[in-house]
Design a protein around this motif. Structure first.
Motif, mmCIF file in Angstrom:
data_model
loop_
_atom_site.group_PDB
_atom_site.id
_atom_site.type_symbol
_atom_site.label_atom_id
_atom_site.label_comp_id
_atom_site.label_asym_id
_atom_site.label_seq_id
_atom_site.Cartn_x
_atom_site.Cartn_y
_atom_site.Cartn_z
ATOM 1 N N ARG A 15 -24.564 -26.727 3.882
ATOM 2 C CA ARG A 15 -24.291 -25.291 4.042
ATOM 3 C C ARG A 15 -24.296 -24.624 2.682
ATOM 4 O O ARG A 15 -24.593 -23.444 2.558
ATOM 5 N N ILE A 16 -23.906 -25.381 1.672
ATOM 6 C CA ILE A 16 -23.857 -24.869 0.298
ATOM 7 C C ILE A 16 -24.772 -25.761 -0.538
ATOM 8 O O ILE A 16 -24.556 -26.978 -0.592
ATOM 9 N N HIS A 17 -25.779 -25.159 -1.164
ATOM 10 C CA HIS A 17 -26.780 -25.954 -1.884
ATOM 11 C C HIS A 17 -26.475 -25.977 -3.372
ATOM 12 O O HIS A 17 -27.350 -25.685 -4.199
ATOM 13 N N SER A 45 -30.412 -17.257 -1.823
ATOM 14 C CA SER A 45 -29.177 -17.265 -1.018
ATOM 15 C C SER A 45 -29.009 -18.525 -0.192
ATOM 16 O O SER A 45 -27.978 -18.705 0.462
ATOM 17 N N GLY A 46 -30.004 -19.416 -0.195
ATOM 18 C CA GLY A 46 -29.881 -20.694 0.501
ATOM 19 C C GLY A 46 -29.571 -20.501 1.973
ATOM 20 O O GLY A 46 -30.185 -19.677 2.661
ATOM 21 N N MET A 67 -36.553 -18.436 -0.639
ATOM 22 C CA MET A 67 -37.935 -18.843 -0.435
ATOM 23 C C MET A 67 -38.076 -19.938 0.625
ATOM 24 O O MET A 67 -39.196 -20.220 1.062
ATOM 25 N N SER A 68 -36.984 -20.569 1.017
ATOM 26 C CA SER A 68 -37.074 -21.629 2.037
ATOM 27 C C SER A 68 -36.922 -21.019 3.428
ATOM 28 O O SER A 68 -35.875 -20.462 3.756
ATOM 29 N N SER A 96 -38.293 -13.716 -7.239
ATOM 30 C CA SER A 96 -38.661 -13.393 -8.630
ATOM 31 C C SER A 96 -39.060 -11.931 -8.686
ATOM 32 O O SER A 96 -39.919 -11.500 -7.916
ATOM 33 N N VAL A 110 -26.828 -17.692 -7.681
ATOM 34 C CA VAL A 110 -25.888 -18.814 -7.786
ATOM 35 C C VAL A 110 -26.652 -20.128 -7.652
ATOM 36 O O VAL A 110 -26.910 -20.612 -6.551
ATOM 37 N N ALA A 112 -29.845 -20.749 -9.062
ATOM 38 C CA ALA A 112 -31.305 -20.591 -8.906
ATOM 39 C C ALA A 112 -31.847 -19.701 -10.027
ATOM 40 O O ALA A 112 -32.733 -18.879 -9.805
HETATM 41 N N1 SAH Z 1 -27.155 -19.896 -3.754
HETATM 42 C C1 SAH Z 1 -27.351 -20.845 -2.685
HETATM 43 C C2 SAH Z 1 -28.540 -21.790 -2.889
HETATM 44 C C3 SAH Z 1 -28.692 -22.428 -4.241
HETATM 45 S S1 SAH Z 1 -29.972 -23.663 -4.282
HETATM 46 C C4 SAH Z 1 -26.093 -21.606 -2.423
HETATM 47 O O1 SAH Z 1 -25.127 -21.415 -3.154
HETATM 48 O O2 SAH Z 1 -26.022 -22.400 -1.474
HETATM 49 C C5 SAH Z 1 -31.367 -22.757 -4.837
HETATM 50 C C6 SAH Z 1 -31.993 -21.906 -3.753
HETATM 51 O O3 SAH Z 1 -33.029 -21.136 -4.341
HETATM 52 C C7 SAH Z 1 -32.626 -22.669 -2.596
HETATM 53 O O4 SAH Z 1 -32.102 -22.177 -1.400
HETATM 54 C C8 SAH Z 1 -34.123 -22.377 -2.718
HETATM 55 O O5 SAH Z 1 -34.765 -22.313 -1.463
HETATM 56 C C9 SAH Z 1 -34.111 -21.037 -3.413
HETATM 57 N N2 SAH Z 1 -35.277 -20.666 -4.207
HETATM 58 C C10 SAH Z 1 -35.989 -21.421 -5.058
HETATM 59 N N3 SAH Z 1 -36.942 -20.686 -5.667
HETATM 60 C C11 SAH Z 1 -36.820 -19.413 -5.171
HETATM 61 C C12 SAH Z 1 -37.516 -18.196 -5.382
HETATM 62 N N4 SAH Z 1 -38.518 -18.111 -6.250
HETATM 63 N N5 SAH Z 1 -37.101 -17.095 -4.696
HETATM 64 C C13 SAH Z 1 -36.089 -17.157 -3.800
HETATM 65 N N6 SAH Z 1 -35.408 -18.303 -3.562
HETATM 66 C C14 SAH Z 1 -35.761 -19.401 -4.234
#
Ligand code: SAH
Length: 262
Positions: A15-17, A45-46, A67-68, A96, A110, A112
């Motif tokens: 749930r939290i990455h 935002s994961g 992005m996922s 980006s 957070v 990323a």
């Molecule tokens: N902030 C979230 C996830 C952190 S993990 C949490 O606290 O749980 C990093 C996240 O960035 C992943 O969900 C991944 O899919 C996303 N990510 C990676 N590259 C990205 C991009 N270019 N734009 C948007 N999201 C991206």
């Protein structure tokens, strides 16, 4: 558009990455003194746990961009589950360069910060979406202990020792960018385990169900080495935290103040 499949597999149950536990997001939400209706932007935002729980607990509204497709779908499900789908919006996109049309009270990235090409670039990007008096949140790793060799830094999954700063250096770097550090919540070794060790069970179960998948060999080899690597290196050497920043106030001779961004 997607992130590498490896992460969608190994973090599918998270749930939290990042190395935060739910209680740490509770602590952070309280520390920020969030007001009902406050607008929060979250780049990367994961699975949406921060926005969804803050919407439930503090009545914030917000937008998350990730992005996922898998994590974005999970975030939308979580919003429904917590009854906050009318408050938070999750967009599947590359964050980006993302600038919000409506300025945010809290603009976050957070865990990323590659999205803005590093912490400094991400802070500059978030600042473009921030209203006056708003707070930027940055989740970043730092060296808990300086690795004695470059080889050990690489075993911590850094490309070199210079990838991270020590905690004092990291806080100083925010100051050098023109920001006051106004709050912080740090991960600890147990919360690192929630992020890393949770991947091991996910990988084990995935392997059982997908023995012939093209990624099976990589996942099998990761599962056989990760637990020892994590406890030997990451858990000992790498810290992680979320830092709350506000532009420094600049005083003028007449005694008035302005933010350094005005
Ligand atoms: N902030 C979230 C996830 C952190 S993990 C949490 O606290 O749980 C990093 C996240 O960035 C992943 O969900 C991944 O899919 C996303 N990510 C990676 N590259 C990205 C991009 N270019 N734009 C948007 N999201 C991206």
């Amino acid at each position: 558009m997607d992130i590498p499949r490896f992460f969608n597999i190994t973090e599918s149950e998270h749930r939290i990455h990042n190395p935060f536990t739910p209680d740490k997001f509770v602590t952070l939400g309280a520390a920020l003194r969030l007001k009902p209706g406050a607008r929060v932007l979250d780049l990367g935002s994961g699975s949406g746990e921060m926005l969804c729980t803050w919407a439930r607990d503090h009545g914030i509204v917000g937008t998350g961009i990730d992005m996922s497709p898998l994590f974005t779908a999970q975030a939308k499900l979580r919003a429904k589950e917590l009854g906050v789908a009318h408050q938070v919006d999750f967009i599947h996109d590359d964050a980006s360069g993302y600038i919000a049309e409506e300025k945010a009270d809290v603009a976050a990235c957070v865990g990323a910060t590659w999205i803005g090409g590093g912490a400094a670039g991400t802070i500059a990007l978030l600042a473009k979406s921030l209203c006056t008096g708003g707070i930027i949140l940055i989740g970043e790793p730092y060296w808990r202990q300086l690795p004695p060799t470059e080889d050990i830094a690489r075993k911590c999954l850094a490309s070199s020792m210079s990838d991270f700063l020590s905690l004092p250096e990291l806080l100083e770097s925010f100051g050098n960018l023109g920001y006051d550090v106004v709050e912080m919540v740090l991960a600890n070794q147990d919360s690192w385990d929630r992020y890393e060790a949770a991947k091991w069970l996910t990988m084990r179960r995935w392997l059982e169900e997908n023995p012939d998948d093209e990624l099976a060999e990589e996942i099998r080899s990761t599962l056989s080495t990760e637990p020892v690597r994590h406890v030997t290196y990451t858990r000992e050497y790498v810290g992680w935290g979320v830092f709350a920043l506000m532009p420094k106030l600049v005083s003028f001779p007449c005694g008035s103040v302005a933010t350094s961004e005005d």
